[in-house]
Design an enzyme around this catalytic site. Structure first.
Site, PDB file in Angstrom:
ATOM      1  N   TYR A 156       0.859  -1.186   0.000  1.00 56.13           N
ATOM      2  CA  TYR A 156       0.000   0.000   0.000  1.00 56.13           C
ATOM      3  C   TYR A 156       0.893   1.232   0.000  1.00 56.13           C
ATOM      4  CZ  TYR A 156      -3.433   3.470   1.631  1.00 56.13           C
ATOM      5  OH  TYR A 156      -4.255   4.577   1.753  1.00 56.13           O
ATOM      6  N   ASP A 251       9.381   2.804  -0.402  1.00 59.25           N
ATOM      7  CA  ASP A 251       8.373   3.450   0.432  1.00 59.25           C
ATOM      8  C   ASP A 251       8.612   2.998   1.870  1.00 59.25           C
ATOM      9  OD1 ASP A 251       6.228   4.376   1.798  1.00 59.25           O
ATOM     10  OD2 ASP A 251       4.688   3.560   0.456  1.00 59.25           O
ATOM     11  N   LYS A 279       4.719   8.968   8.880  1.00 58.22           N
ATOM     12  CA  LYS A 279       4.496   8.393  10.217  1.00 58.22           C
ATOM     13  C   LYS A 279       5.505   8.884  11.273  1.00 58.22           C
ATOM     14  CE  LYS A 279       1.907   4.622   8.253  1.00 58.22           C
ATOM     15  NZ  LYS A 279       0.520   4.479   8.637  1.00 58.22           N
TER      16      LYS A 279
END
Ligand code: PMP
Length: 446
Positions: A156, A251, A279
Site C-alpha cells: 500500500y 516506500d 508516520k
C-alpha cells in the site's frame, strides 16, 4: 454517594456519551470515521472512540483502558503523549502554528532525516505518506520522461489514483482500480508484480523495461500483514532498474526510523533512488517527505519542472514533534530495546498459539509484527495468504478487546511495539491471546 455508586454513575455517562458519539459520528462522517479501517468493519465491530493515550495505553470514552499495539498505525514509536514530544509541540505552538514560510525547525528535521539516509542529499516535506509517494512517482516520471509504474501486490502506498491498484495473482498483471472513481485509463500505467518473485520482475523488465519510470515497493511490506521479503528481491529490483534506466523507490513510510534509524535502506544495504517517509517522521503529527540525490531533487519546483506544493508542508508543530521523536530515538539503546520487546512479544505469541493448540505463526522485523492465523511458514506474498485467517481474526479481535488488548481492527494490518511498552504489557497480551484462542476453539463445534 459511595465510591461504587459514583463509578457507576460515571460509567453511565460514558456509555451514554459513546452511544451518542457513534450516532453523531455516523450522521456527519461516512461510517462515523475519517479513515475506513477505523470503522472496525473487517472485525465486524463498532468503532471505538478514544479519549486519551499515555505511553502504551489508550483509554476509550467509556473509560476502558487497553494496551495499544496500533500506535496510530505506526507513528508512535515512543508511545502516546511522550513528554518530550508534547513539550516540543507546546513550545512550538506558542510561537505560531503555521507561517507558509520556511522555519528553522524544517531545516533541522531535514538534516536529521537525511543523516539517517546518507545516500540522499535533499528532501521535500509534505503532510502525508500518500502525498510523499504520489510526489515521488511524479518526480520519477518527470526525471525519466517515462510513464509506466511498477508496484507490488499487497503493498500500500497511500490512496493516490495511480497507486490504488490491485493485481491478479501470479505473474505481472495490468493494474485494475481497487476503488470506484479511479479510471482504468489511469491505472493502465501501473503494472502489478507479485512479491517474493524475482523471475516475474525480470520477465516484466524484459518486455517493458524501456517504458518503466519507477518501481515502488515497501521494502518491508506491512500492509497485508508483514510479508518479509528476501534481500534477493530488493537486490534484483536494484539491478533491473539500473540496467533499464528506471528509478527504484523505497516506500519507508512504515519502516523508516522504525526497524533501524535508516529503515530498510540501512538494514538491506540497498540504496534506492528515492525514499518516501511519513508516520514516525512526524512523531504523531501529519508529516511525509520524499528524499533523493541532488541531481534528482533539482527536477522539483521551484528549481525544476516537476510541480509539487503544500500549504501546511513543513509546519513548525509537525517539525517539532518529528524532531523530538528522532532525538529520543537517538538515545543509546532505543533500538536495542525495541528489538528486545519485539522478540519477547514474538515469543509470547508463539507460545500462546502452542498452548492453545491453534495453528498460527508470527513474522517480525524489530518492533513490527505480523500475526498469522495459519501454520508456519509465514507468507511472503499476498496471494499466499490464507484468507480464512481474516475470518478467524474477526472472531478473535473482540475477545482481545475484552481482555484489554487493542490490536489493529483488520487481519491485514501489523502490530507495533513502542519504547513505552513494558514486559508486563506483552505478557498481558500473550495471556489474552491464549485465552481468546482457547475460547474460540471451545466455541467452535467439533
Ligand atoms: N505508504 C505506506 C507504506 C503506508 O503504510 C501508508 C499508510 N499506512 C502510506 C504510504 C500512506 O500514508 P498516509 O496514510 O499518511 O497517507
Amino acid at each position: 454517594m459511595n465510591t461504587r455508586r459514583a463509578r457507576e454513575a460515571l460509567e453511565e455517562v460514558w456509555m451514554k456519551n459513546t452511544g451518542d458519539l457513534f450516532a453523531r459520528a455516523r450522521k456527519v462522517m461516512p461510517g462515523g470515521v475519517s479513515s475506513p479501517v477505523r470503522a472496525f468493519r473487517a472485525v465486524r465491530g463498532d468503532p471505538r472512540f478514544v479519549a486519551r493515550g499515555s505511553g502504551a495505553l489508550v483509554t476509550d470514552t467509556e473509560g476502558r483502558t487497553y494496551v495499544d499495539f496500533v500506535g496510530s498505525w505506526g507513528p508512535l514509536i515512543l508511545g502516546h503523549a511522550h513528554p518530550a514530544v508534547v513539550e516540543a509541540v507546546a513550545r512550538a505552538a506558542r510561537d505560531g502554528l503555521s507561517f507558509g514560510a520556511t522555519c528553522a525547525a524544517e531545516i533541522e528535521l531535514a538534516e536529521a532525516a537525511l543523516a539517517r539516509f546518507p545516500f540522499c542529499d535533499q528532501l521535500r516535506f509534505v503532510s502525508t505518506g500518500t502525498e510523499a509517494v504520489m510526489s515521488a512517482v511524479r518526480l520519477a516520471r518527470g526525471a525519466t520522461g517515462r510513464s509506466r509504474l511498477v508496484k507490488f501486490e499487497g503493498c500500500y502506498h497511500g490512496h493516490s489514483d495511480g497507486l490504488l491498484v490491485k493485481g491478479g495473482s501470479g505473474l505481472a498483471t495490468f493494474g485494475t482500480p481497487s476503488s470506484a472513481g479511479v479510471p482504468p485509463e489511469v491505472t493502465a500505467l501501473t503494472e502489478v508484480l507479485p512479491l517474493d518473485d524475482e523471475a516475474a520482475a525480470r520477465e516484466l523488465f524484459a518486455r517493458k523495461g524501456a517504458e518503466i519510470a519507477a518501481v515502488v515497493i515497501e521494502p518491508l511490506p506491512a500492509n497485508a500483514g508483514l510479508l518479509v521479503q528476501r534481500r534477493e528481491l530488493l537486490q534484483t529490483l536494484r539491478e533491473l532498474t539500473h540496467e533499464h534506466g528506471a528509478l527504484l523507490i523505497f516506500d519507508e513510510v512504515i519502516s523508516g526510523f522504525r526497524v533501524a534509524p535508516g529503515g530498510m535502506s540501512e538494514i538491506s544495504g540497498i540504496r534506492p533512488d528515492i525514499v518516501t517517509l511519513g508516520k514516525i517522521l512526524g512523531g504523531g503529527m501529519p508529516v511525509g517527505a520524499y528524499l533523493a540525490r541532488e541531481e534528482l531533487m533539482r527536477h522539483v519546483a521551484p528549481l525544476g519542472p516537476v510541480y509539487q506544493a503544500g500549504t501546511l508542508s513543513g509546519n513548525p508543530l509537525a517539525m517539532a514533534a518529528g524532531l523530538a521523536t528522532l532525538r529520543e530515538l537517538e538515545r543509546p539503546g532505543a533500538y536495542a530495546r525495541l528489538e528486545e520487546l519485539g522478540e519477547r512479544f514474538e515469543r509470547g505469541i508463539r507460545l500462546a498459539f502452542e498452548r492453545a493448540g491453534v495453528p498460527g505463526c508470527v513474522s517480525r522485523v524489530g518492533s513490527v509484527l505480523g500475526l498469522w492465523l495459519e501454520p508456519a511458514p509465514a507468507p511472503r506474498a499476498y496471494h499466499r495468504i490464507d484468507p480464512r485467517g481474516a475470518e478467524r481474526y474477526a472472531e478473535l479481535h473482540p475477545l482481545l478487546l475484552q481482555h484489554g488488548i487493542w490490536l489493529a481492527p483488520s487481519y491485514y494490518e501489523v502490530a507495533f511495539v513502542s519504547t513505552a511498552h513494558e514486559t508486563s504489557h506483552l505478557e498481558q497480551a500473550a495471556a489474552a491471546l491464549q485465552a481468546s484462542l482457547q475460547a474460540l476453539g471451545e466455541a467452535r463445534p467439533a
